[in-house]
Design an enzyme around this catalytic site. Structure first.
Site, PDB file in Angstrom:
ATOM      1  N   ASN A  32      16.763  17.734   1.026  1.00 31.80           N
ATOM      2  CA  ASN A  32      17.787  18.139   2.012  1.00 31.80           C
ATOM      3  C   ASN A  32      18.290  16.952   2.824  1.00 31.80           C
ATOM      4  O   ASN A  32      19.134  17.114   3.711  1.00 31.80           O
ATOM      5  CB  ASN A  32      17.253  19.251   2.934  1.00 31.80           C
ATOM      6  CG  ASN A  32      16.111  18.793   3.818  1.00 31.80           C
ATOM      7  OD1 ASN A  32      15.764  17.609   3.840  1.00 31.80           O
ATOM      8  ND2 ASN A  32      15.526  19.718   4.562  1.00 31.80           N
ATOM      9  N   ILE A  52      14.353  23.265   0.242  1.00 33.30           N
ATOM     10  CA  ILE A  52      13.438  24.100  -0.568  1.00 33.30           C
ATOM     11  C   ILE A  52      13.396  25.551  -0.098  1.00 33.30           C
ATOM     12  O   ILE A  52      12.909  26.414  -0.816  1.00 33.30           O
ATOM     13  CB  ILE A  52      11.988  23.532  -0.623  1.00 33.30           C
ATOM     14  CG1 ILE A  52      11.469  23.211   0.772  1.00 33.30           C
ATOM     15  CG2 ILE A  52      11.913  22.328  -1.542  1.00 33.30           C
ATOM     16  CD1 ILE A  52       9.982  22.853   0.810  1.00 33.30           C
ATOM     17  N   TYR A 141       0.013  20.056  11.142  1.00 31.60           N
ATOM     18  CA  TYR A 141       0.389  19.455   9.853  1.00 31.60           C
ATOM     19  C   TYR A 141      -0.654  19.805   8.798  1.00 31.60           C
ATOM     20  O   TYR A 141      -0.314  20.304   7.715  1.00 31.60           O
ATOM     21  CB  TYR A 141       0.519  17.924  10.015  1.00 31.60           C
ATOM     22  CG  TYR A 141       0.676  17.211   8.700  1.00 31.60           C
ATOM     23  CD1 TYR A 141       1.753  17.477   7.871  1.00 31.60           C
ATOM     24  CD2 TYR A 141      -0.277  16.288   8.266  1.00 31.60           C
ATOM     25  CE1 TYR A 141       1.888  16.843   6.639  1.00 31.60           C
ATOM     26  CE2 TYR A 141      -0.150  15.651   7.054  1.00 31.60           C
ATOM     27  CZ  TYR A 141       0.925  15.932   6.236  1.00 31.60           C
ATOM     28  OH  TYR A 141       1.053  15.303   5.020  1.00 31.60           O
ATOM     29  N   PHE A 170      -4.751  10.346   1.418  1.00 26.91           N
ATOM     30  CA  PHE A 170      -5.158   9.643   2.618  1.00 26.91           C
ATOM     31  C   PHE A 170      -3.906   8.889   3.092  1.00 26.91           C
ATOM     32  O   PHE A 170      -2.808   9.416   2.977  1.00 26.91           O
ATOM     33  CB  PHE A 170      -6.429   8.823   2.334  1.00 26.91           C
ATOM     34  CG  PHE A 170      -7.612   9.779   2.248  1.00 26.91           C
ATOM     35  CD1 PHE A 170      -7.732  10.675   1.186  1.00 26.91           C
ATOM     36  CD2 PHE A 170      -8.531   9.864   3.271  1.00 26.91           C
ATOM     37  CE1 PHE A 170      -8.754  11.626   1.140  1.00 26.91           C
ATOM     38  CE2 PHE A 170      -9.565  10.802   3.232  1.00 26.91           C
ATOM     39  CZ  PHE A 170      -9.674  11.676   2.165  1.00 26.91           C
ATOM     40  N   ASN A 171      -3.978   7.692   3.635  1.00 22.73           N
ATOM     41  CA  ASN A 171      -2.764   7.081   4.208  1.00 22.73           C
ATOM     42  C   ASN A 171      -2.038   6.269   3.151  1.00 22.73           C
ATOM     43  O   ASN A 171      -2.603   5.339   2.586  1.00 22.73           O
ATOM     44  CB  ASN A 171      -3.139   6.232   5.410  1.00 22.73           C
ATOM     45  CG  ASN A 171      -3.567   7.099   6.577  1.00 22.73           C
ATOM     46  OD1 ASN A 171      -4.468   7.922   6.430  1.00 22.73           O
ATOM     47  ND2 ASN A 171      -2.914   6.952   7.700  1.00 22.73           N
ATOM     48  N   HIS A 190       4.516   5.731  11.480  1.00 26.88           N
ATOM     49  CA  HIS A 190       3.312   5.348  10.736  1.00 26.88           C
ATOM     50  C   HIS A 190       2.916   3.905  11.031  1.00 26.88           C
ATOM     51  O   HIS A 190       3.772   3.032  11.234  1.00 26.88           O
ATOM     52  CB  HIS A 190       3.528   5.560   9.239  1.00 26.88           C
ATOM     53  CG  HIS A 190       3.696   7.014   8.893  1.00 26.88           C
ATOM     54  ND1 HIS A 190       2.684   7.923   9.034  1.00 26.88           N
ATOM     55  CD2 HIS A 190       4.758   7.709   8.456  1.00 26.88           C
ATOM     56  CE1 HIS A 190       3.117   9.123   8.680  1.00 26.88           C
ATOM     57  NE2 HIS A 190       4.385   9.023   8.329  1.00 26.88           N
ATOM     58  N   ARG A 222      -8.877   4.735   8.860  1.00 26.73           N
ATOM     59  CA  ARG A 222      -8.134   5.451   7.810  1.00 26.73           C
ATOM     60  C   ARG A 222      -8.298   4.709   6.496  1.00 26.73           C
ATOM     61  O   ARG A 222      -8.704   3.538   6.461  1.00 26.73           O
ATOM     62  CB  ARG A 222      -6.622   5.514   8.162  1.00 26.73           C
ATOM     63  CG  ARG A 222      -6.295   6.310   9.421  1.00 26.73           C
ATOM     64  CD  ARG A 222      -6.468   7.799   9.218  1.00 26.73           C
ATOM     65  NE  ARG A 222      -6.103   8.579  10.407  1.00 26.73           N
ATOM     66  CZ  ARG A 222      -6.937   8.869  11.406  1.00 26.73           C
ATOM     67  NH1 ARG A 222      -8.183   8.410  11.382  1.00 26.73           N
ATOM     68  NH2 ARG A 222      -6.549   9.598  12.413  1.00 26.73           N
ATOM     69  N   ARG A 282      -3.749   9.549  20.636  1.00 26.39           N
ATOM     70  CA  ARG A 282      -2.648  10.437  20.233  1.00 26.39           C
ATOM     71  C   ARG A 282      -3.279  11.785  19.858  1.00 26.39           C
ATOM     72  O   ARG A 282      -4.241  11.824  19.098  1.00 26.39           O
ATOM     73  CB  ARG A 282      -1.932   9.825  19.033  1.00 26.39           C
ATOM     74  CG  ARG A 282      -0.726  10.580  18.564  1.00 26.39           C
ATOM     75  CD  ARG A 282      -0.020   9.835  17.447  1.00 26.39           C
ATOM     76  NE  ARG A 282      -0.782   9.805  16.222  1.00 26.39           N
ATOM     77  CZ  ARG A 282      -0.369   9.234  15.079  1.00 26.39           C
ATOM     78  NH1 ARG A 282       0.806   8.620  15.047  1.00 26.39           N
ATOM     79  NH2 ARG A 282      -1.105   9.252  14.006  1.00 26.39           N
TER      80      ARG A 282
HETATM   81  N1  UDP Z   1      -1.496   4.368  15.170  1.00 20.78           N
HETATM   82  C1  UDP Z   1      -1.474   3.538  16.288  1.00 20.78           C
HETATM   83  N2  UDP Z   1      -0.262   3.119  16.756  1.00 20.78           N
HETATM   84  C2  UDP Z   1       0.920   3.450  16.173  1.00 20.78           C
HETATM   85  C3  UDP Z   1       0.885   4.274  15.020  1.00 20.78           C
HETATM   86  C4  UDP Z   1      -0.336   4.712  14.552  1.00 20.78           C
HETATM   87  O1  UDP Z   1      -2.526   3.215  16.861  1.00 20.78           O
HETATM   88  O2  UDP Z   1       1.984   3.036  16.675  1.00 20.78           O
HETATM   89  C5  UDP Z   1      -2.796   4.839  14.649  1.00 20.78           C
HETATM   90  C6  UDP Z   1      -2.933   6.351  14.631  1.00 20.78           C
HETATM   91  O3  UDP Z   1      -3.427   6.822  15.865  1.00 20.78           O
HETATM   92  C7  UDP Z   1      -3.900   6.558  13.472  1.00 20.78           C
HETATM   93  C8  UDP Z   1      -3.588   5.416  12.524  1.00 20.78           C
HETATM   94  O4  UDP Z   1      -2.877   4.448  13.292  1.00 20.78           O
HETATM   95  O5  UDP Z   1      -5.229   6.421  13.924  1.00 20.78           O
HETATM   96  C9  UDP Z   1      -2.725   5.832  11.348  1.00 20.78           C
HETATM   97  O6  UDP Z   1      -1.623   6.574  11.860  1.00 20.78           O
HETATM   98  P1  UDP Z   1      -0.381   6.980  10.985  1.00 20.78           P
HETATM   99  O7  UDP Z   1       0.592   7.669  11.894  1.00 20.78           O
HETATM  100  O8  UDP Z   1       0.095   5.808  10.211  1.00 20.78           O
HETATM  101  O9  UDP Z   1      -0.972   7.996   9.902  1.00 20.78           O
HETATM  102  P2  UDP Z   1      -1.840   9.356  10.064  1.00 20.78           P
HETATM  103  O10 UDP Z   1      -3.270   8.918   9.918  1.00 20.78           O
HETATM  104  O11 UDP Z   1      -1.519   9.972  11.385  1.00 20.78           O
HETATM  105  O12 UDP Z   1      -1.378  10.189   8.918  1.00 20.78           O
END
Ligand code: UDP
Length: 330
Positions: A32, A52, A141, A170-171, A190, A222, A282
């Protein structure tokens, strides 16, 4: 094979489209374009701008193109946003996926590879995480994806010749080795792209979200997997699917790295120093998530090529420095 890729204009989906085309498949994309970029879609794929949740139009596309397998990436995927706006996450990710499944059912398609997430595990009791670890998400999420895993299980039970795999990522990081496509979210949240935007001077600083976690350096851990490895796993799984299969795999490299370690690795790769600030935690972030990736290795003999984060960051950096404005279309 005739493959439909949902979310094929997004970061991960566009890498899937490219690798599927290069592997000789006929690829059809729906997206989209709320987050994705038309320019990210490989020119040999057929593109439909569609959401979707448009079940009937989707059914028509599936039937008309004799789709044999669906790879489902279309989703919202920012943990923090899911906490503040859960309705959008359930609407896009859960109801959107259900709409896709209705179309799959109507078009009698027998294979689906679903993009799930390690966020379905919540705060695991043990790391590294194995696939049998209890799934108890701590953010919308993760829940929005887990609900669709449940739906798929029930659908597969009722349709014994249907085959699916839920791949718990994972990431995901890095970009295509040939530099043609990469990661471009707006806004970007991210970790690695945020750091690279800071390196480019597009952001003043990077804020570490919490240094008081129960981890060796106090920052979150991560598991970062290269996007090309992630997609090669999808293609391996797709090729292995047999009627009646319910497959679940973690897709990570099995190596946990802290936010501070990622910052240091990025400084080393780019040779640029930048401002780092300590901020609050966060909401929705578990302290440590990393995979035990042995199940897919033992069952399908698949493992990641990139086992060190620096070469992963190098591919991301290559894209960012050559495309400082991303696809420049938003
Ligand atoms: N993170 C951070 N600062 C940022 C963005 C992310 O410290 O500006 C940290 C976030 O808290 C997490 C890790 O980096 O522990 C990975 O975050 P991301 O958003 O990349 O992926 P997620 O694990 O949330 O899917």
């Amino acid at each position: 094979m005739n493959v439909l890729v949902t979310g094929g204009a997004g970061y991960i989906g566009s890498h899937a489209v490219k690798q599927l085309v290069e592997a000789g498949h006929n690829v059809f994309v729906i997206d989209n374009l709320c987050m994705g970029h038309r320019a990210a879609v490989h020119q040999d794929a057929t593109f439909y701008e569609l959401d979707i949740r448009e079940t009937e139009a989707l059914t028509e596309i599936l039937k008309k193109n004799n789709i044999e397998v669906v790879m489902h990436f279309a989703a919202l995927a920012v943990v923090g946003d899911s906490v503040t706006d859960p309705i959008s996450y359930y609407d896009n990710n859960t109801l959107g996926s259900l709409s896709l499944l209705k179309a799959i059912n109507a078009a009698d398609i027998k294979k689906l590879v679903f993009s799930s997430t390690c966020a379905t595990y919540g705060e695991p009791e043990e790391v590294p995480i194995v696939e049998t670890c209890p799934q108890s998400p701590i953010n919308p999420y993760g829940t929005s994806k887990l609900v669709f895993e449940f739906i798929l299980k029930d659908y597969a039970h009722a349709n014994p010749d249907f085959a699916y795999a839920a791949l718990r990522y994972f990431n995901v990081a890095g970009s295509a080795e040939d530099g043609t496509i990469g990661e471009d979210h707006s806004p970007e949240s991210h970790l690695i792209p945020v750091i690279l935007n800071t390196v480019l001077g597009k952001r003043e600083k990077i804020i570490i979200f919490g240094t008081d976690y129960p981890t060796p350096d106090g920052t979150c851990i991560r598991d970062y997997i290269h996007v090309q490895d992630l997609i090669s796993a999808h293609i391996t799984v797709m090729n292995a699917l047999q009627p009646g299969d319910n497959r679940f795999y973690n897709l990570g490299i099995g190596n946990g790295l802290s936010v501070k370690e990622i910052i240091d690795a990025t400084k080393a790769v780019t040779g640029v120093d930048f401002k780092v600030e300590i901020g609050d935690r966060r909401e929705g972030d578990p302290p440590a998530l990393y995979a035990n990736p042995t199940k897919i290795k033992s069952e399908l003999d698949w493992s990641a090529k990139y086992t060190d984060v620096k070469p992963i960051i190098e591919t991301a950096w290559n894209w960012f420095k050559n495309n400082p404005n991303g696809y420049n279309d938003k």
